[in-house]
Design a protein around this motif. Structure first.
Motif, PDB file in Angstrom:
ATOM      1  N   ASN B  22       0.822  -1.288   0.022  1.00  0.00           N
ATOM      2  CA  ASN B  22       0.132   0.098   0.156  1.00  0.00           C
ATOM      3  C   ASN B  22       0.839   1.165  -0.062  1.00  0.00           C
ATOM      4  OD1 ASN B  22      -2.465  -1.361   0.308  1.00  0.00           O
ATOM      5  ND2 ASN B  22      -1.799  -1.733   2.350  1.00  0.00           N
ATOM      6  N   THR B  23       2.070   1.285  -0.314  1.00  0.00           N
ATOM      7  CA  THR B  23       2.897   2.458  -0.586  1.00  0.00           C
ATOM      8  C   THR B  23       2.517   2.939  -1.873  1.00  0.00           C
ATOM      9  OG1 THR B  23       4.782   1.088  -1.025  1.00  0.00           O
ATOM     10  CG2 THR B  23       4.528   1.846   1.059  1.00  0.00           C
ATOM     11  N   GLY B  24       2.026   2.352  -2.827  1.00  0.00           N
ATOM     12  CA  GLY B  24       2.030   2.746  -4.125  1.00  0.00           C
ATOM     13  C   GLY B  24       3.032   2.213  -5.239  1.00  0.00           C
ATOM     14  N   LYS B  25       3.726   1.007  -4.542  1.00  0.00           N
ATOM     15  CA  LYS B  25       4.722   0.382  -5.348  1.00  0.00           C
ATOM     16  C   LYS B  25       4.348  -0.149  -6.734  1.00  0.00           C
ATOM     17  CE  LYS B  25       6.534  -3.433  -3.707  1.00  0.00           C
ATOM     18  NZ  LYS B  25       6.314  -4.314  -4.930  1.00  0.00           N
ATOM     19  N   SER B  26       3.171  -0.749  -6.829  1.00  0.00           N
ATOM     20  CA  SER B  26       2.826  -1.217  -8.124  1.00  0.00           C
ATOM     21  C   SER B  26       2.626  -0.107  -9.152  1.00  0.00           C
ATOM     22  CB  SER B  26       1.425  -2.014  -7.991  1.00  0.00           C
ATOM     23  OG  SER B  26       1.506  -2.804  -7.238  1.00  0.00           O
ATOM     24  N   ASN B 130       7.022   8.327  -1.515  1.00  0.00           N
ATOM     25  CA  ASN B 130       5.877   8.452  -2.452  1.00  0.00           C
ATOM     26  C   ASN B 130       4.578   9.026  -1.730  1.00  0.00           C
ATOM     27  OD1 ASN B 130       4.214   7.962  -4.768  1.00  0.00           O
ATOM     28  ND2 ASN B 130       3.581   6.106  -4.046  1.00  0.00           N
ATOM     29  N   TRP B 132       3.607  11.899  -1.645  1.00  0.00           N
ATOM     30  CA  TRP B 132       3.817  13.286  -1.260  1.00  0.00           C
ATOM     31  C   TRP B 132       2.718  14.188  -0.985  1.00  0.00           C
ATOM     32  CZ3 TRP B 132       8.060  14.668   1.250  1.00  0.00           C
ATOM     33  CH2 TRP B 132       8.469  15.661   1.291  1.00  0.00           C
ATOM     34  N   THR B 134      -0.405  13.028  -0.166  1.00  0.00           N
ATOM     35  CA  THR B 134      -1.167  12.959   1.146  1.00  0.00           C
ATOM     36  C   THR B 134      -0.374  13.548   2.363  1.00  0.00           C
ATOM     37  OG1 THR B 134      -1.471  10.704   0.057  1.00  0.00           O
ATOM     38  CG2 THR B 134      -1.984  10.787   2.505  1.00  0.00           C
ATOM     39  N   THR B 158       7.986  11.722  -4.759  1.00  0.00           N
ATOM     40  CA  THR B 158       7.161  11.348  -5.915  1.00  0.00           C
ATOM     41  C   THR B 158       5.699  11.255  -5.541  1.00  0.00           C
ATOM     42  OG1 THR B 158       7.146   8.899  -5.495  1.00  0.00           O
ATOM     43  CG2 THR B 158       8.699   9.684  -7.177  1.00  0.00           C
ATOM     44  N   GLU B 159       5.013  11.534  -6.738  1.00  0.00           N
ATOM     45  CA  GLU B 159       3.332  11.052  -6.445  1.00  0.00           C
ATOM     46  C   GLU B 159       3.224  10.133  -7.582  1.00  0.00           C
ATOM     47  OE1 GLU B 159       1.206  14.657  -6.580  1.00  0.00           O
ATOM     48  OE2 GLU B 159       2.538  15.721  -5.099  1.00  0.00           O
ATOM     49  N   HIS B 161       0.911   8.049  -8.715  1.00  0.00           N
ATOM     50  CA  HIS B 161      -0.565   8.037  -9.498  1.00  0.00           C
ATOM     51  C   HIS B 161      -0.469   9.135 -10.177  1.00  0.00           C
ATOM     52  CE1 HIS B 161      -1.311  10.849  -6.378  1.00  0.00           C
ATOM     53  NE2 HIS B 161      -2.556  11.025  -6.758  1.00  0.00           N
ATOM     54  N   GLY B 381      -7.697  -1.518  -4.797  1.00  0.00           N
ATOM     55  CA  GLY B 381      -7.143  -0.169  -5.089  1.00  0.00           C
ATOM     56  C   GLY B 381      -7.588   0.906  -4.369  1.00  0.00           C
ATOM     57  N   ARG B 514      -8.461   5.293  -0.849  1.00  0.00           N
ATOM     58  CA  ARG B 514      -7.727   6.101  -2.072  1.00  0.00           C
ATOM     59  C   ARG B 514      -8.716   5.655  -3.414  1.00  0.00           C
ATOM     60  NH1 ARG B 514      -3.035   7.858  -0.443  1.00  0.00           N
ATOM     61  NH2 ARG B 514      -2.116   6.500   0.898  1.00  0.00           N
ATOM     62  N   LEU B 515      -8.654   6.834  -4.178  1.00  0.00           N
ATOM     63  CA  LEU B 515      -9.311   6.434  -5.634  1.00  0.00           C
ATOM     64  C   LEU B 515      -8.538   5.696  -6.594  1.00  0.00           C
ATOM     65  CD1 LEU B 515     -11.212   9.836  -6.762  1.00  0.00           C
ATOM     66  CD2 LEU B 515     -12.277   7.695  -6.160  1.00  0.00           C
ATOM     67  N   SER B 517      -6.696   4.234  -9.703  1.00  0.00           N
ATOM     68  CA  SER B 517      -6.406   4.907 -10.943  1.00  0.00           C
ATOM     69  C   SER B 517      -7.029   3.894 -11.860  1.00  0.00           C
ATOM     70  CB  SER B 517      -5.017   4.913 -11.345  1.00  0.00           C
ATOM     71  OG  SER B 517      -4.545   4.319 -12.413  1.00  0.00           O
TER      72      SER B 517
HETATM   73  N1  GDP Z   1      -2.539  10.154  -3.278  1.00  0.00           N
HETATM   74  C1  GDP Z   1      -1.662   9.120  -3.699  1.00  0.00           C
HETATM   75  N2  GDP Z   1      -2.144   7.795  -4.087  1.00  0.00           N
HETATM   76  C2  GDP Z   1      -1.116   7.218  -4.647  1.00  0.00           C
HETATM   77  C3  GDP Z   1       0.077   7.348  -4.957  1.00  0.00           C
HETATM   78  N3  GDP Z   1       0.689   6.290  -5.535  1.00  0.00           N
HETATM   79  C4  GDP Z   1      -0.471   5.353  -5.831  1.00  0.00           C
HETATM   80  N4  GDP Z   1      -1.355   5.833  -5.096  1.00  0.00           N
HETATM   81  C5  GDP Z   1      -2.674   4.992  -5.050  1.00  0.00           C
HETATM   82  O1  GDP Z   1      -2.483   4.217  -3.818  1.00  0.00           O
HETATM   83  C6  GDP Z   1      -3.185   3.017  -3.907  1.00  0.00           C
HETATM   84  C7  GDP Z   1      -2.395   1.753  -3.931  1.00  0.00           C
HETATM   85  O2  GDP Z   1      -1.277   1.763  -4.882  1.00  0.00           O
HETATM   86  P1  GDP Z   1      -0.530   0.300  -5.368  1.00  0.00           P
HETATM   87  O3  GDP Z   1       0.378   0.854  -6.394  1.00  0.00           O
HETATM   88  O4  GDP Z   1      -1.655  -0.644  -5.606  1.00  0.00           O
HETATM   89  O5  GDP Z   1       0.123   0.180  -3.970  1.00  0.00           O
HETATM   90  P2  GDP Z   1       1.106  -1.192  -3.654  1.00  0.00           P
HETATM   91  O6  GDP Z   1       0.234  -1.919  -2.723  1.00  0.00           O
HETATM   92  O7  GDP Z   1       2.270  -0.458  -2.853  1.00  0.00           O
HETATM   93  O8  GDP Z   1       1.403  -1.915  -4.865  1.00  0.00           O
HETATM   94  C8  GDP Z   1      -3.751   3.015  -5.628  1.00  0.00           C
HETATM   95  O9  GDP Z   1      -5.100   3.359  -5.534  1.00  0.00           O
HETATM   96  C9  GDP Z   1      -2.970   4.327  -6.230  1.00  0.00           C
HETATM   97  O10 GDP Z   1      -3.493   4.797  -7.114  1.00  0.00           O
HETATM   98  C10 GDP Z   1       0.666   9.010  -4.377  1.00  0.00           C
HETATM   99  O11 GDP Z   1       1.734   9.374  -4.605  1.00  0.00           O
HETATM  100  N5  GDP Z   1      -0.496   9.538  -4.054  1.00  0.00           N
END
Ligand code: GDP
Lengths: 108, 735
Positions: B22-26, B130, B132, B134, B158-159, B161, B381, B514-515, B517
């Motif tokens: 949940n850090t946005g790694k994917s 990542n 940033w 938030t 980074t951001e 998304h 997501g 989160r919304l 993408s």
């Molecule tokens: N607000 C915000 N949301 C993000 C950012 N990067 C990713 N997200 C969102 O965070 C959620 C989880 O991302 P995901 O890539 O699946 O996380 P993972 O579990 O680390 O792989 C998704 O809904 C993304 O759209 C960011 O920099 N800012």
């Protein structure tokens, strides 16, 4: 753990609690386990008690002595329980939460 | 297009991505990878290998995505893969030039636990903050320059998304490649580092010259862990004694290994972040808190969950139907196009009944897979998946599973193939394996036609003028529940035998909402569909061809072919008594051909085995022929009873024809083959058996081994046989 060490540890957490809640500063904190926190209530972890293999995951996730935990609530069926600790919401089953001993400020 | 060959693999820069879930790694990986990600498996484990081959500033780069994790202290063979990749010990990946550790900027303290372990790897590292946006919206701030200086690693903001900061990240990675690794922070007590050195000496004495610092650290810190086991297996007993003594020495010095690491690492995180991060005094109520108040509410929570799950289930069970129907129509259309082009013969039969049917047999799964992964991608997501697991956990815990297993199991009631693919939402390997193994027991939609046929034919809807449709309903309900009922003790047993393990506490993060993408959601749907077609499709296809061949050979098809020829000619002239006669002749011939085929012979060979179930060889053939998919038994019975192969249970007339044929079937001594106990025993068999090659193939793919599908097939067939045997024998006592 020797008695004096325990005491020192206890005093340490009491100090944290003091900073946390000055109102209750004069009263000694109450000891209980994590599962008994009511939603919105906070406690400070004193100790973890259980099988080593079970505890390592809790520790890794930040359930460590000194950490402040806020109870958020429970799932609709009463278990698991959700807590706020070190900036994230974590769900624990009640049987694991019982392994975490905490000190809480006495109710005002 | 240039014709130059790609540069040798050693020239490629290798970059590995690690981070908490949940850090946005994917999101970051996909942003870096564009459309160039390739997905595979690491040998021998269930971990997905995701590598993207890209080019940055003319430099070829491999970006490697590792599974999200809170810690890299490996406790299973799956977890050890990440460590091996990071240390350059995974032969199919090679040496890693730069480790990119991605953290959630709004929650640094927790994420820095992993970072501190990553720094111990001793590889050139880049830190990515990542989310940033938030962080800013929470009123937090981070002094990036100071942080970078304290850690002695480049820090990039980074951001993901919005694809913000990617250029900086690429530059930082390129600049870091080839540079000196940052010195390891001395997080643990001196006594511990002395023990690491001592262990090094000991290992060298034992002939192990190749134990990087990180692995020695893990050996000391994780008693019974995977790294310790690996080295113990190679070295002799002396190593075990040494580790034991080392840990005792540490304990005597006041450092218990179990406490040492988490306490020191979290303390380090606090120290590093002290005055680098400024946070508001009080934790504020966030949007997530407010949404949770509704979505996990005692009353509203379960209602909303039920509505969401019902929507998912309806979509798979009902709304995927038109799409699957379209697949079938397309298959029939292609078959009908080919038919007039070729003369009847083995080649035409292979093409239509083998190849086209084979392609159809796996394409038919695509609608359900795509739709299920659409839901999964959206639910994960946005963060609701974790809440669903949180709410369902209490119900799944008695099975030894967690709430995460609910969605895959529920989906398996529509079809086990997407259900098994959906077990990827389960992080724990043991739990995932148990879920995969019990998923095929859920009553999927392919069993329904079998039940409908048998119930319609043999469970009376009316006795002495009284309406007994309830009995039919009851049998249908019982059959649908049977698998689930058997799954409960099976899961319990599996958890206590093959997938026994230390009972580690169950901790599940409930991430911020989160919304999701749309791009990422669609991409996930695309990837899972593609993966299914590429890696399961071929095997499913091959099995269909094999079963076709078993049913086709070795009979002499010349008479059948000439009849087919005549039918084709007469069909042009419209209905005629001659055409009808030829149709009957055609069905009779195909019936006798299948009886003579290898398949038919196999059925006759196994007759003694299935006789105690009340079955004759024809049912035996039907069961064998239904190995590709359960519902095939209907077409096979249709062919055997000389009704032609296109019996459709939804079509009243053709179903009644088959029902009639079954009711009239007799043993050589004139007793009828079918009665209620036989019908029940067939249904029980189909409820519990593993007659679905697609399920077995997808199981192979998800567990990355033939062992589990083989296990599943054998154990389910045994259960099915026993169940059918008991049903028939007990049933006969009452007739
Ligand atoms: N607000 C915000 N949301 C993000 C950012 N990067 C990713 N997200 C969102 O965070 C959620 C989880 O991302 P995901 O890539 O699946 O996380 P993972 O579990 O680390 O792989 C998704 O809904 C993304 O759209 C960011 O920099 N800012």
């Amino acid at each position: 753990m020797t008695r004096s060490l325990l005491h020192a540890k206890f005093a340490h957490h009491a100090k944290i609690l003091t900073a946390l809640n000055t109102k209750a500063a004069r009263e000694p904190p109450l000891m209980s386990t994590l599962d008994s926190l009511r939603p919105g209530q906070t406690g400070t972890i004193v100790d973890l008690d259980g099988d080593e293999a079970e505890l390592c995951r809790l520790r890794e996730m930040g359930f460590l002595p000194g950490a402040i935990v806020e109870a958020i609530g429970s799932a609709p069926l009463g278990d698991p329980l959700a807590f706020f600790v070190r900036g994230s919401r974590l769900a624990l089953r009640a049987r694991d939460a019982r392994k975490v001993r905490i000190a809480t400020a006495p109710a005002a | 297009m240039s014709v130059s060959s790609p540069p040798p693999a050693t020239d490629r820069l290798k970059v590995a991505l690690v981070g908490n879930p949940n850090t946005g790694k994917s999101t970051l990986f996909n942003a870096l990878a564009g459309m160039r990600a390739r997905v595979g498996n690491y040998p021998g484990v269930t971990v997905e290998k995701k590598i993207a081959r890209v080019e940055w500033s003319g430099r070829p780069v491999d970006v490697i995505d590792l599974p999200g994790t809170y810690s890299i202290s490996p406790r299973s063979l799956d977890e050890v893969v990440s460590v091996d990749v990071l240390l350059g010990q995974q032969p199919d990946v090679g040496n890693i030039d730069v480790v990119v550790c991605i953290v959630d900027a709004s929650n640094l303290e927790r994420n820095f636990y992993l970072l501190s372990q990553v720094l111990d790897l001793g590889r050139p590292t880049v830190l990515v903050l990542n989310m940033w946006d938030t962080l800013q919206s929470r009123g937090l701030s981070v002094d990036v320059a100071a942080l970078s200086e304290r850690l002695n690693v480049p820090v990039v903001v980074t951001e993901a998304h919005r694809k913000r900061g990617l250029g900086d990240l690429r530059d930082a990675i390129l600049a870091t490649a080839g540079s000196e690794a940052p010195s390891r922070p001395r997080i643990l007590p001196e006594a511990f580092y002395e023990e690491c050195d001592r262990l090094q000496e000991r290992l060298e004495e034992l002939g192990e010259n190749d134990a990087p610092f990180f692995l020695r650290e893990r050996m000391l810190l994780d008693p019974g862990g995977t790294i310790e086991q690996r080295y113990l297996a190679r070295a002799n007993g002396e190593l075990s004694t040494h580790l034991h003594e080392a840990r005792r020495r540490l304990k005597d010095g006041g450092h218990t290994v179990s406490n040492l690491e988490p306490e020191r690492r979290y303390q380090w995180a606090r120290d590093v972040l002290d005055r680098v991060v400024t946070a508001p005094e009080q934790r504020q109520t966030t949007v997530t808190d407010r949404i949770d108040a509704l979505l996990t509410h005692r009353v509203a929570g379960p209602l909303i969950l039920a509505a969401v799950m019902l929507l998912v289930f309806q979509t798979l069970y009902t709304w995927a139907e038109p799409l699957m129907g379209a697949c079938e129509t397309a298959q029939a259309w292609v078959g009908a196009r080919i038919e007039p082009l070729l003369a009847p013969g083995p080649f035409r039969s292979l093409l239509i009944d083998g190849v086209v049917a084979g392609v159809g047999s796996f394409l038919i799964f695509l609608p359900q897979i795509a739709l299920l992964f659409l839901f999964i991608a959206i639910l994960e997501g946005c963060g609701y998946m974790a809440r669903a697991a949180y709410m369902m956990d209490r119900l799944m815990a008695p099975l030894g599973l967690s709430g995460r297993a609910f969605l895959p199991l529920m989906s398996s009631f529509a079809c086990a193939v997407p259900g098994i693919m959906a077990t990827r939402v389960i992080q724990s390997r043991r739990e995932r394996m148990v879920t995969i193994l019990i998923a095929p027991l859920m009553s999927c939609s392919a069993r329904l036609p079998v039940y409908v046929l048998m119930i319609g034919a043999f469970i009376p809807g009316e006795i002495d003028g009284r309406d007994t449709a309830w009995m039919q309903g009851l049998v249908l309900f019982a059959m649908s529940c049977l698998g689930l009922i058997v799954a409960v003790p099976s899961a319990w047993l599996l958890k206590r035998t093959f997938f026994k393990g230390e009972a580690s506490a169950f901790v599940m993060e409930l991430p911020d909402y989160r919304l999701p993408s749309p791009f990422l959601v669609l991409r996930r749907v695309y990837e899972s569909s593609l993966a299914f077609v590429m890696r399961a499709g071929t095997l499913i296809f091959a099995t269909t061809i094999l079963v076709w061949a078993a049913g086709y050979f070795p009979g002499d098809h010349s008479r059948l072919e000439s009849v087919q020829q005549r039918i084709a000619e007469l069909e042009q002239q419209g209905e005629s008594p001659e055409l009808e006669r030829l149709q009957i002749e055609h069905n009779r011939l195909s019936g006798s051909l299948i009886r003579e085929s290898y398949l038919g012979r196999a059925g006759q060979v196994i007759e003694p085995v299935v006789k105690p179930l009340g079955w004759d060889w024809r049912i035996g053939v039907g069961v064998i022929a239904s190995f590709p998919a359960r519902e095939v038994i209907i077409a096979t019975l249709g062919t055997i009873y000389s009704l032609g192969g296109d019996v459709d249970v939804d079509d009243e007339e053709s179903r009644l024809a088959l029902t009639d044929a079954m009711q009239q079937a007799t043993w050589p001594d004139g007793r009828p083959v079918f009665n209620i106990p036989v019908a029940l025993s067939i249904m029980v068999f189909f409820a519990l058996c593993a007659q679905c090659v697609s399920t077995l193939v997808i199981m192979r793919r998800e567990t990355n081994s033939w062992r589990w599908p083989a296990f599943s097939f054998v154990s389910m067939t045994l259960m099915a046989y026993l169940g059918a045997l008991i049903t028939y024998q007990v049933g006969m006592l009452f007739t």
